[in-house]
Write a protein that holds these residues in place. Structure first.
Motif, PDB file in Angstrom:
ATOM      1  N   SER A 171      49.540  18.671 -17.931  1.00 21.00           N
ATOM      2  CA  SER A 171      49.836  19.621 -16.977  1.00 21.00           C
ATOM      3  C   SER A 171      50.963  20.191 -16.637  1.00 21.00           C
ATOM      4  CB  SER A 171      49.125  19.086 -15.375  1.00 21.00           C
ATOM      5  OG  SER A 171      49.414  19.619 -14.500  1.00 21.00           O
ATOM      6  N   GLN A 172      51.173  21.403 -16.159  1.00 23.98           N
ATOM      7  CA  GLN A 172      52.669  21.618 -15.796  1.00 23.98           C
ATOM      8  C   GLN A 172      52.805  21.965 -14.368  1.00 23.98           C
ATOM      9  OE1 GLN A 172      52.554  25.604 -17.873  1.00 23.98           O
ATOM     10  NE2 GLN A 172      52.234  24.808 -19.740  1.00 23.98           N
ATOM     11  N   ASP A 173      51.928  21.225 -13.620  1.00 24.73           N
ATOM     12  CA  ASP A 173      52.167  21.381 -12.014  1.00 24.73           C
ATOM     13  C   ASP A 173      53.411  21.195 -11.471  1.00 24.73           C
ATOM     14  OD1 ASP A 173      49.382  21.771 -12.100  1.00 24.73           O
ATOM     15  OD2 ASP A 173      48.827  19.758 -11.227  1.00 24.73           O
ATOM     16  N   ASP A 174      54.066  20.234 -12.061  1.00 24.26           N
ATOM     17  CA  ASP A 174      55.393  19.935 -11.655  1.00 24.26           C
ATOM     18  C   ASP A 174      56.593  21.290 -11.852  1.00 24.26           C
ATOM     19  OD1 ASP A 174      54.484  17.551 -10.909  1.00 24.26           O
ATOM     20  OD2 ASP A 174      55.512  16.400 -12.320  1.00 24.26           O
ATOM     21  N   ALA A 175      56.207  21.699 -12.930  1.00 18.08           N
ATOM     22  CA  ALA A 175      57.250  22.843 -13.341  1.00 18.08           C
ATOM     23  C   ALA A 175      56.933  24.075 -12.482  1.00 18.08           C
ATOM     24  CB  ALA A 175      57.089  23.553 -14.945  1.00 18.08           C
ATOM     25  N   HIS A 176      55.807  24.310 -11.872  1.00 19.72           N
ATOM     26  CA  HIS A 176      55.240  25.698 -11.119  1.00 19.72           C
ATOM     27  C   HIS A 176      55.222  25.212  -9.792  1.00 19.72           C
ATOM     28  CE1 HIS A 176      54.190  27.541 -14.700  1.00 19.72           C
ATOM     29  NE2 HIS A 176      53.557  26.643 -15.166  1.00 19.72           N
ATOM     30  N   ARG A 177      55.176  24.075  -9.260  1.00 20.88           N
ATOM     31  CA  ARG A 177      55.284  23.604  -7.755  1.00 20.88           C
ATOM     32  C   ARG A 177      56.323  23.944  -7.035  1.00 20.88           C
ATOM     33  NH1 ARG A 177      53.940  18.500  -8.366  1.00 20.88           N
ATOM     34  NH2 ARG A 177      51.653  18.909  -8.188  1.00 20.88           N
TER      35      ARG A 177
END
Ligand code: KG4
Ligand code: ZN
Length: 346
Positions: free
Chosen positions: A32-38
């Motif tokens: 998941s890339q959630d941290d990059a987009h958050r």
């Protein structure tokens, strides 16, 4: 038995999976890339494409390693070729092309929406064509009649926002961060859905389509009024969205002859309130209700590998050419008539 390697990179999930012809998910990984987009409150296409390109090769290697396999054990390589954020789609598709070329295995270019549409058949061998599919994700809100592999008739779509988009925007308005759908669902559990009056766009309308833009604007006004608890707004939003989905799906079911089941797929199918509402609706029509397990609802590569398996199993299977293009837009039903205001949705 055939083993298909699936690759998914159309949005903000980098994923690879190995699936066999008997519906076994031999191995799968999702980064998941959630941290990059958050920090940006939504998916930033350029960041997504870069993250996919960093992760994809090690991820494929890790999945093969998990399974104790090499490319020589794989019978075909399936990758999402669209629709989606084009930079990310290109990363996954180019990777698949390189692997196919290096190993001399067939390439299968999969429509991401077809992955979602066929995912219920990966989860459950009993799901037979034709079925009525409600496809609800971050980019799409459609009702499709699934006649067979590659045979999709779109009965309804959204004239503005997708359902997942409405959840994400509500989350943003309420300051719940990203990704929004699960956060809205959690907060809604603590709220009273009747405490905030919200509109239900197109409810009872003669046309088959969905609309969520007016609901989203009403959520913004309710928040700005400053008199409602956030949990009440979340609960009222979710209830209004459910009422719209039920009404529109009921209309589609009433006009559908011969379908074997009501099936829901796509990221929003992870929502328990939506799932149980639809389950009741299917019962009204005496139909089985099918929803894939949560992990198969949100973006994943097992569904892409499975769509590859379904294509392989067709009598007339032909690999896709290595120069096939990635497609930012790729409607499942190219024959579907355009709807008013829906120019931006595939
Ligand atoms: O299918 P998906 O993973 O990606 C797309 O192809 O769009 O769907 C993601 C969407 C997002 O809008 C996300 O907020 C929504 O599905 N979603 C949910 C839930 N889990 C994911 N919406 C409502 N409730 C959930 N539990
Ligand atoms: Zn998706």
């Amino acid at each position: 038995m055939a083993v298909v390697l699936g690759i998914e990179s159309s949005c903000d999930e980098t994923a690879a999976a190995l699936v066999d012809g008997e519906r076994r998910i031999i191995a799968q990984r999702i980064a998941s890339q959630d941290d990059a987009h958050r920090p940006y409150g939504g998916v930033v296409p350029e960041i997504a494409a870069r993250a996919h390109s960093e992760r994809i090769a090690p991820l494929v290697a890790a999945v093969l390693d998990d399974a104790g396999m090499t490319l020589a054990d794989v019978d075909a390589i399936a990758a999402t070729a669209g629709p989606g954020l084009i930079g990310g789609v290109m990363v996954g598709l180019v990777t698949a092309k390189a692997l196919a070329m290096a190993s001399d295995k067939p390439l299968i270019a999969v429509n991401h929406l077809e992955g979602h549409a066929l995912s219920p058949r990966l989860a459950d061998a009993a799901v037979q064509f034709p079925y009525l599919l409600l496809l609800v994700s971050g980019g799409h809100c459609q009702v499709l009649r699934v006649e067979g592999v590659g045979q999709y008739r779109r009965l309804a779509t959204t004239i503005d926002d997708a359902l997942g988009e409405a959840f994400d925007k509500t989350a943003k308005i309420l300051g719940l961060g990203f990704p929004g759908g699960p956060a809205v669902e959690r907060l809604a559990r603590e709220g009273n859905p009747k405490a905030v009056p919200l509109p239900r766009p197109l409810l009872g309308s003669a046309e088959p389509h969905f609309s969520f833009a007016g609901l989203k604007s009403a959520v913004l006004r309710a928040k700005q009024a400053g008199v409602h608890a956030d949990a009440d707004i979340a609960a009222a939003f979710q209830k209004a969205a459910l009422d719209c989905v039920m009404d529109r799906t009921r209309r589609a079911l009433a006009g559908s002859v011969g379908v074997t089941a009501l099936v829901v797929a796509g990221g929003v199918a992870a929502n328990q309130t939506i799932r149980s509402g639809l389950e009741g609706l299917a019962a009204e029509f005496g139909l089985p209700f099918v929803a894939p397990p949560l992990a198969l609802c949100t973006d994943n590569a097992a569904m892409i590998a499975w769509a590859g398996q379904e294509r392989l199993a067709l009598g007339n299977f032909a690999p896709d050419p290595l120069d096939i293009a990635a497609r930012p837009r790729w409607p499942l039903d190219p024959e579907a008539a355009p709807v008013r205001g829906a120019g931006v949705k595939a």
